[in-house]
Design an enzyme around this catalytic site. Structure first.
Site, mmCIF file in Angstrom:
data_model
loop_
_atom_site.group_PDB
_atom_site.id
_atom_site.type_symbol
_atom_site.label_atom_id
_atom_site.label_comp_id
_atom_site.label_asym_id
_atom_site.label_seq_id
_atom_site.Cartn_x
_atom_site.Cartn_y
_atom_site.Cartn_z
ATOM 1 N N SER A 143 0.885 -1.178 0.000
ATOM 2 C CA SER A 143 0.000 0.000 0.000
ATOM 3 C C SER A 143 0.913 1.216 0.000
ATOM 4 C CB SER A 143 -0.862 0.011 1.257
ATOM 5 O OG SER A 143 -1.389 1.315 1.478
ATOM 6 N N TYR A 156 -1.864 -0.327 10.328
ATOM 7 C CA TYR A 156 -1.977 -0.647 8.895
ATOM 8 C C TYR A 156 -0.678 -0.282 8.171
ATOM 9 C CZ TYR A 156 -4.068 -0.835 4.224
ATOM 10 O OH TYR A 156 -4.346 -1.137 2.911
HETATM 11 P P1 NAD Z 1 -11.859 -5.934 0.777
HETATM 12 O O1 NAD Z 1 -12.288 -5.853 2.208
HETATM 13 O O2 NAD Z 1 -12.791 -5.500 -0.287
HETATM 14 O O3 NAD Z 1 -11.387 -7.436 0.472
HETATM 15 C C1 NAD Z 1 -10.511 -8.122 1.336
HETATM 16 C C2 NAD Z 1 -10.873 -9.600 1.331
HETATM 17 O O4 NAD Z 1 -9.949 -10.282 2.191
HETATM 18 C C3 NAD Z 1 -12.276 -9.882 1.903
HETATM 19 O O5 NAD Z 1 -13.010 -10.705 1.021
HETATM 20 C C4 NAD Z 1 -12.002 -10.573 3.224
HETATM 21 O O6 NAD Z 1 -13.000 -11.538 3.587
HETATM 22 C C5 NAD Z 1 -10.663 -11.237 2.959
HETATM 23 N N1 NAD Z 1 -9.947 -11.514 4.199
HETATM 24 C C6 NAD Z 1 -9.802 -10.701 5.272
HETATM 25 N N2 NAD Z 1 -9.124 -11.334 6.233
HETATM 26 C C7 NAD Z 1 -8.829 -12.570 5.761
HETATM 27 C C8 NAD Z 1 -8.135 -13.694 6.302
HETATM 28 N N3 NAD Z 1 -7.631 -13.661 7.539
HETATM 29 N N4 NAD Z 1 -8.015 -14.797 5.536
HETATM 30 C C9 NAD Z 1 -8.540 -14.844 4.286
HETATM 31 N N5 NAD Z 1 -9.209 -13.821 3.733
HETATM 32 C C10 NAD Z 1 -9.344 -12.705 4.468
HETATM 33 O O7 NAD Z 1 -10.460 -5.136 0.673
HETATM 34 P P2 NAD Z 1 -9.674 -4.513 -0.598
HETATM 35 O O8 NAD Z 1 -9.817 -3.047 -0.562
HETATM 36 O O9 NAD Z 1 -9.956 -5.273 -1.821
HETATM 37 O O10 NAD Z 1 -8.184 -4.785 -0.113
HETATM 38 C C11 NAD Z 1 -7.443 -5.893 -0.551
HETATM 39 C C12 NAD Z 1 -5.989 -5.643 -0.234
HETATM 40 O O11 NAD Z 1 -5.547 -4.444 -0.877
HETATM 41 C C13 NAD Z 1 -5.677 -5.471 1.244
HETATM 42 O O12 NAD Z 1 -4.434 -6.058 1.531
HETATM 43 C C14 NAD Z 1 -5.591 -3.968 1.391
HETATM 44 O O13 NAD Z 1 -4.800 -3.597 2.491
HETATM 45 C C15 NAD Z 1 -4.939 -3.599 0.080
HETATM 46 N N6 NAD Z 1 -5.103 -2.208 -0.333
HETATM 47 C C16 NAD Z 1 -6.343 -1.650 -0.536
HETATM 48 C C17 NAD Z 1 -6.430 -0.316 -0.912
HETATM 49 C C18 NAD Z 1 -7.748 0.344 -1.149
HETATM 50 O O14 NAD Z 1 -7.765 1.567 -1.356
HETATM 51 N N7 NAD Z 1 -8.843 -0.375 -1.153
HETATM 52 C C19 NAD Z 1 -5.270 0.420 -1.090
HETATM 53 C C20 NAD Z 1 -4.041 -0.157 -0.892
HETATM 54 C C21 NAD Z 1 -3.964 -1.486 -0.520
#
Ligand code: NAD
Length: 261
Positions: A143, A156
Site C-alpha cells: 500500500s 496498517y
Molecule cells: P476488501 O475488504 O474489499 O477485500 C478483502 C478480502 O480479504 C475480503 O473478502 C475478506 O473476507 C478477505 N480476508 C480478510 N481477512 C482474511 C483472512 N484472515 N483470511 C482470508 N481472507 C481474508 O479489501 P480490498 O480493498 O480489496 O483490499 C485488498 C488488499 O488491498 C488489502 O491487503 C488492502 O490492504 C490492500 N489495499 C487496498 C487499498 C484500497 O484503497 N482499497 C489500497 C491499498 C492497498
C-alpha cells in the site's frame, strides 16, 4: 474460431482475499487471461461469487491466512485440483484505523496478523510446490501507506511497511529458485474496504460516503480521482505473467501519482 492466447495460459494462481475488492478483480482477470485460479477467502459466499463468474477455471478455498494449517490446506487443495501453484497473489488484508498512541493492542495484532503474517504464511505454504514446479511469481499486496505517512493508520502502515521489506528480502532468497517476489502498492482505490472504513470513521452510512471520499482524496491525487480495482489487477497480471520475467524485489506503485506529489 481460433482461441486467442492468454497472457497467463497454463499458470496456476492462488489469490487470497479473492472474495471481494482488489482480490476478486485480479482473480477474474487472471482467469480471463487463461490461468486456473484458487480463490481463497474467509468469506465463502464472496469467494463463491468470484468463482461463479469464472466457471471451470475457479476453485473456492475457505481459509484464514493467519492460520498455518489453513494456508497449507489452501495449497494442498490447489495442487489436487489444478497442480502446483506458479502464481501467488497474497492480497488478503484488513483495515484498522488509529494513531500510534490510540490504537489498542488487539487491533494492532489483528492487522499485523492478516496483512503481514498472512502474506508470509501464504508464501511459506506455496514455496515448496512453486520451486518444485520450476519457479513462479509471488505478488504481495502493499500500500502507499508504507511509503508516505498517512494519518491515523499506525498498525496498517506498519503492516504494509513489513510487507515491502519482506518482499525485497524474499526476492533475494528465492531468485536462485526462479521465484520472483514483487509488491504492488495501490493508492486509494474504490473498494468495499475503503468505503467501510470511511463510513465508520466519519460516522455516516456507506451510501453517503462518495462525496466525502472525493472531497478528501481528489485534491491529493495528481490524476484527480480514486483508482479502480481493474487498474491494480492490470499490474497483477503483468507481475503474474512472463512479461515481468526479470522483475523481482520491485515495489510498484499504482496510485495516480499520489506518492510523487
Ligand atoms: P476488501 O475488504 O474489499 O477485500 C478483502 C478480502 O480479504 C475480503 O473478502 C475478506 O473476507 C478477505 N480476508 C480478510 N481477512 C482474511 C483472512 N484472515 N483470511 C482470508 N481472507 C481474508 O479489501 P480490498 O480493498 O480489496 O483490499 C485488498 C488488499 O488491498 C488489502 O491487503 C488492502 O490492504 C490492500 N489495499 C487496498 C487499498 C484500497 O484503497 N482499497 C489500497 C491499498 C492497498
Amino acid at each position: 474460431m481460433m482461441r486467442s492466447v492468454g497472457r497467463l495460459d497454463g499458470k496456476v494462481a492462488i489469490v487470497t482475499g479473492a472474495g471481494s475488492g482488489l482480490g476478486r478483480a485480479a482473480a477474474l482477470r487472471f482467469a480471463a487471461e487463461g490461468a486456473s485460479v484458487a480463490c481463497v477467502d474467509l468469506d465463502r459466499e464472496g469467494a463463491q461469487e468470484t468463482v461463479s463468474a469464472m466457471g471451470e477455471r475457479g476453485l473456492v478455498v475457505v481459509a484464514d491466512v493467519t492460520a498455518e494449517a489453513d494456508t497449507e490446506r489452501m495449497v494442498a487443495e490447489t495442487v489436487e485440483r489444478f497442480g502446483p501453484p506458479t502464481v501467488l497473489y497474497a492480497n488478503a488484508g484488513i483495515g484498522g484505523r488509529g494513531a500510534a498512541g490510540e490504537v489498542d493492542l488487539e487491533l494492532w495484532q489483528a492487522v499485523l496478523a492478516v496483512n503481514l503474517t498472512g502474506v508470509w504464511l501464504s508464501a511459506k505454504a506455496c514455496l515448496p510446490a512453486m520451486m518444485d514446479a520450476g519457479g513462479g511469481s509471488i505478488i504481495n499486496q502493499g500500500s502507499i501507506t508504507a511509503l508516505i505517512g498517512f494519518a491515523n493508520s499506525a498498525a496498517y502502515s506498519a503492516s504494509k511497511g513489513g510487507v515491502i521489506s519482506l518482499t525485497r528480502q524474499m526476492a533475494i532468497d528465492y531468485a536462485p529458485h526462479n521465484v520472483r517476489v514483487n509488491a504492488i502498492c495501490p493508492g486509494v482505490i474504490e473498494t468495499p474496504l475503503l468505503r467501510r472504513s470511511w463510513a465508520q470513521a466519519q460516522g455516516v452510512p456507506e451510501s453517503e460516503v462518495d462525496d466525502l471520499l472525493a472531497e478528501h482524496w481528489h485534491p491529493q491525487i495528481p490524476m484527480g480521482r480514486l483508482g479502480q480495482v481493474d487498474e491494480i489487477a492490470a499490474m497483477a497480471v503483468y507481475l503474474a505473467s512472463d512479461e515481468s520475467a526479470w522483475t523481482t524485489g520491485s515495489i510498484l506503485t499504482v496510485d495516480g501519482g499520489q506518492t510523487s506529489a
